[in-house]
Structure formats: C-alpha cells, structure tokens
Design an enzyme around this catalytic site. Structure first.
Site, PDB file in Angstrom:
ATOM      1  N   CYS A 154       6.516   4.573  16.783  1.00  0.00           N
ATOM      2  CA  CYS A 154       5.391   3.723  16.414  1.00  0.00           C
ATOM      3  C   CYS A 154       5.435   2.435  17.214  1.00  0.00           C
ATOM      4  CB  CYS A 154       5.421   3.413  14.915  1.00  0.00           C
ATOM      5  SG  CYS A 154       4.040   2.409  14.335  1.00  0.00           S
ATOM      6  N   HIS A 196      -0.753  10.056  11.514  1.00  0.00           N
ATOM      7  CA  HIS A 196       0.049   8.850  11.760  1.00  0.00           C
ATOM      8  C   HIS A 196      -0.845   7.612  11.826  1.00  0.00           C
ATOM      9  CE1 HIS A 196       3.484   6.637  13.730  1.00  0.00           C
ATOM     10  NE2 HIS A 196       2.453   5.887  14.104  1.00  0.00           N
ATOM     11  N   GLU A 197      -1.923   7.697  12.608  1.00  0.00           N
ATOM     12  CA  GLU A 197      -2.811   6.543  12.756  1.00  0.00           C
ATOM     13  C   GLU A 197      -3.565   6.261  11.461  1.00  0.00           C
ATOM     14  OE1 GLU A 197      -2.302   4.765  15.184  1.00  0.00           O
ATOM     15  OE2 GLU A 197      -1.246   6.205  16.442  1.00  0.00           O
ATOM     16  N   HIS A 200      -1.829   4.052   8.941  1.00  0.00           N
ATOM     17  CA  HIS A 200      -1.886   2.604   9.157  1.00  0.00           C
ATOM     18  C   HIS A 200      -3.036   1.971   8.386  1.00  0.00           C
ATOM     19  CE1 HIS A 200       1.286   1.832  12.040  1.00  0.00           C
ATOM     20  NE2 HIS A 200       0.892   2.839  12.792  1.00  0.00           N
TER      21      HIS A 200
END
Length: 243
Positions: A154, A196-197, A200
């Site tokens: 990351c 993953h994004e 966020h």
C-alpha cells in the site's frame, strides 16, 4: 496499490464491459506533473533521486485514512474531474497501480486504478486494464466466502506487505467520473485491486483485513518476485472460471 494481472478468461464478463475504459477516459482533464513542478508545488526528486508524487500521500496513522469518506454529490463536477487528474498524475509519478482520494487527503468516495501493459507478461493470457476512475462504487462479492490469500502492499504503508484474503469475483456498480453508469464483473487480481482501493473509502487499510498478522513484513525481506505478476505457465491463483 502495487498489483497487476488480469486473466483473459474474463475479468469483465458483461457484454458491454470493454466500453468501460472509454467511459473512464472521457472527462479526465489531466494536468501534467511538469505544470505543478513549474509552479513550485513539489520537488522533482527526493534525496535518493526518486520521483515525488504530485500530491502528498498520507501514511498510516493519519486520521483521514481511518475515516469513512463522504459520497460524491455530482460525479461530473469540475472538482471531481480535477481530483481524478490529481490522482492520476500522483499515481503516474510513482508508478503505482491504484490510489484512493483519502490517500491524498480528500475524504470523498473516489478511486482510480489501472493495470498497464508494461506490468504484464508478454503473453496473450493477460490483458491490461486502462485507467478507470470509480465514484461512489458499490461492490458485491459473487463467490460466497471463498477468499484466497495474496500479498498486498500500500502506498500509505511504505515498505510493508501482508497476506490478505479477498473475494475472487466481484460485481462493481458505479458512475464513472463522466457520470456514465458502469456495471461490470472483475476477477482475480483486478478484483483484488478494486477491493483494496474500495477499502480506503471505508477507512480500512490492508493490515485490518489480515487474518494472520504474522505475515506482515518488510518488502525488502522477501524476493521481489513474490509481488510479480504470474508468468504464463503459472496460472493466476485468484482467477475464477468463466460464468
């Protein structure tokens, strides 16, 4: 996020899915890095000669990274176009694959990603995914609780990696930055990158998804090939069968 590979067996399975890259490109009024450098906003290189991002990337511990980002009222607004341009210029300046708005201090539900040809093996088994900005995305797992483990890094946790379980097949619904409705299925590494994004946007960083913190480690303590794209004779471990 530093990931990459999409199996040709079908990362996008809807009939209109490959119109998505065109839709994602429209309206991304990008400002080039050199323009900001000319204005003195950032230095060109750090003390080791590495390129610096156009926008500063927040690191683990910053409260913005732990907050749930706000929904975007108008995906077609000039402010969102400018934000997407900043995300792309920042990502291009450091050679990353994905970045979310909270990582540059903007707590809005927007992220940008791409899987370029330069990161893929010279093989017809893989194909790139062009730049795509997703606004207010909705993610739906399509394979129950089956979540294989894979190493992730990351931009907000420099130098570290960990083994993270992710869904192998997901459905994504979102307007693009030009307001066009997108609805597609992502598989394998493509699905992992999106998850993953998207995390966020909910204030989640990859260590919070790890089943075993014992797999957390420094990147320089494992071979770089551990993060490489699978070779053609090594099947994508996260790819599912075509539906």
């Amino acid at each position: 996020m530093a990931l990459a590979a999409v199996s040709q067996r079908g990362d996008l399975t809807l009939s209109h899915a490959w119109a998505m890259p065109v839709a994602c490109e429209i309206g991304l009024h990008r400002r080039r890095c050199w323009a900001r450098l000319r204005n003195g906003d950032v230095a060109q290189e750090d003390e080791r000669g590495r390129p610096l991002p156009v926008r500063q990337i927040l690191k683990l511990g910053n409260p913005v990274l732990r907050a749930r980002a706000a929904a975007v009222a108008d995906p077609r607004s000039p402010e969102i176009a400018a934000l997407v341009a900043d995300l792309r210029d920042t990502l291009e300046s450091i050679g990353g694959n994905g970045i979310a708005a909270p990582q540059i201090g903007v707590s809005l539900r927007v992220f940008l990603y791409a899987i370029p040809r330069s990161r893929l093996p010279e093989c017809d088994a893989f194909r790139p995914v062009p730049w795509c900005a997703l606004v207010n995305p909705e993610i739906e797992p399509l394979e129950g609780e089956h979540r294989p483990i894979g190493l992730e890094r990351c931009l907000s946790i420099p130098g570290l990696h960990g083994a993270v379980p992710r869904h192998t097949v997901i459905r994504v619904r979102a307007p693009s930055a030009d307001g066009e409705a997108l609805d597609f299925v992502a598989r394998g590494y493509h699905a992992r990158l999106i998850q993953h994004e998207n995390d966020h946007l909910d204030g989640i960083l990859f260590p919070m998804r790890m089943a075993d913190l014992g797999t957390l480690g420094f990147n320089d303590q494992v071979p770089e090939k551990a993060f490489h794209i699978p070779e053609p004779d090594c099947p994508d471990p996260f790819a599912g069968d075509d539906e």
